[in-house]
Design a protein around this motif. Structure first.
Motif, short mmCIF file in Angstrom:
data_model
loop_
_atom_site.label_atom_id
_atom_site.label_comp_id
_atom_site.label_asym_id
_atom_site.label_seq_id
_atom_site.Cartn_x
_atom_site.Cartn_y
_atom_site.Cartn_z
N VAL A 125 59.11 39.80 32.87
CA VAL A 125 58.77 38.98 31.72
C VAL A 125 59.25 39.69 30.45
CG1 VAL A 125 56.43 39.92 31.61
CG2 VAL A 125 56.92 37.73 30.51
N ASP A 126 59.85 38.92 29.56
CA ASP A 126 60.23 39.38 28.23
C ASP A 126 59.12 38.93 27.30
OD1 ASP A 126 61.24 39.72 25.66
OD2 ASP A 126 63.16 38.73 26.08
N LEU A 127 58.38 39.89 26.76
CA LEU A 127 57.25 39.57 25.90
C LEU A 127 57.66 39.17 24.49
CD1 LEU A 127 55.02 42.51 27.13
CD2 LEU A 127 54.84 40.10 27.78
N GLY A 128 58.96 39.25 24.19
CA GLY A 128 59.46 38.82 22.89
C GLY A 128 59.49 39.91 21.84
N SER A 129 58.60 40.87 21.94
CA SER A 129 58.56 42.03 21.06
C SER A 129 57.74 43.10 21.78
CB SER A 129 57.94 41.69 19.71
OG SER A 129 56.60 41.29 19.87
N ASN A 130 57.78 44.31 21.26
CA ASN A 130 57.02 45.39 21.91
C ASN A 130 55.53 45.07 21.90
OD1 ASN A 130 59.16 46.91 22.68
ND2 ASN A 130 58.83 48.56 21.22
N ALA A 131 54.90 45.42 22.99
CA ALA A 131 53.45 45.23 23.15
C ALA A 131 52.90 46.46 23.85
CB ALA A 131 53.17 43.98 23.96
N THR A 132 51.62 46.68 23.70
CA THR A 132 50.94 47.72 24.48
C THR A 132 50.52 47.08 25.79
OG1 THR A 132 50.18 48.86 22.50
CG2 THR A 132 49.00 49.32 24.55
N ILE A 133 50.99 47.65 26.90
CA ILE A 133 50.72 47.10 28.22
C ILE A 133 49.79 48.05 28.96
CG2 ILE A 133 51.76 46.36 30.41
CD1 ILE A 133 54.34 45.80 28.75
N THR A 134 48.70 47.50 29.49
CA THR A 134 47.69 48.33 30.15
C THR A 134 47.57 48.04 31.65
OG1 THR A 134 45.94 46.75 29.62
CG2 THR A 134 46.33 48.54 28.03
N GLY A 135 48.08 46.90 32.11
CA GLY A 135 47.97 46.57 33.52
C GLY A 135 48.48 45.17 33.82
N VAL A 136 48.23 44.73 35.05
CA VAL A 136 48.59 43.39 35.49
C VAL A 136 47.49 42.84 36.39
CG1 VAL A 136 51.11 43.68 35.35
CG2 VAL A 136 49.91 44.25 37.48
N ILE A 137 47.45 41.53 36.50
CA ILE A 137 46.62 40.85 37.48
C ILE A 137 47.57 40.10 38.39
CG2 ILE A 137 44.80 39.16 37.90
CD1 ILE A 137 43.90 39.61 34.98
#
Length: 155
Positions: free
Chosen positions: A55-67
């Motif tokens: 997935v391209d989030l469109g801009s930088n994000a802080t990522i902590t995990g996935v479901i």
């Protein structure tokens, strides 16, 4: 992803089962229930050695995990996966254990059924624009739905 803030064009994959849109990456949204076709992304099959969905989030994000979640209408799900991230979609960094002098790529436990949510929290958060899930094991077929956990950055 589930709420639609991520546009369909921002979800891509290494392949799609039978090149059929009903199994395309846009069908990988958590809790998706399709009225026609499958409600899941499935890769091209066992002939593909290293499948991925990103997935391209469109801009930088802080990522902590996935479901993660399996395929609602059949007994297909990912049982183990790795995760990589990128700022540009070209150079990738794999999530590692960070606890050794030679960090090794982590393999995260996936699903054991069709619909149960499995929440995976990474050892530490990271900032990235792209997130890629790399299934390493699966039950019957490599199919999954997922959500990204984290928050957007105010840039």
């Amino acid at each position: 992803m589930e709420d639609g803030r991520i546009p369909d064009a921002s979800i891509t994959a290494s392949s799609v089962w039978s090149n059929h849109a009903d199994y395309g990456p846009t069908r990988a949204r958590l809790n998706l229930r399709a009225t026609n076709g499958a409600a899941v992304w499935c890769n091209a099959g066992a002939s593909e050695a290293n499948p991925w969905i990103q997935v391209d989030l469109g801009s930088n994000a802080t990522i902590t995990g996935v479901i993660t979640q399996g395929r609602a209408d059949y007994h297909d799900w990912v049982t183990e996966f790795k995760v990589a991230y990128s700022d540009d979609g070209q150079e990738w960094t794999t999530v590692t254990d960070d606890g050794s002098c030679r960090p090794t790529p982590m393999k995260f436990p996936g699903n054991s059924d069709q619909n149960t949510h499995v929440t995976t929290t990474f050892p530490r958060s990271f900032q990235a624009r792209f997130l890629r899930i790399l299934p390493t094991k699966y039950h019957r077929f490599c199919c999954m739905r997922f959500e990204v956990l984290g928050c957007t950055l105010n840039e």
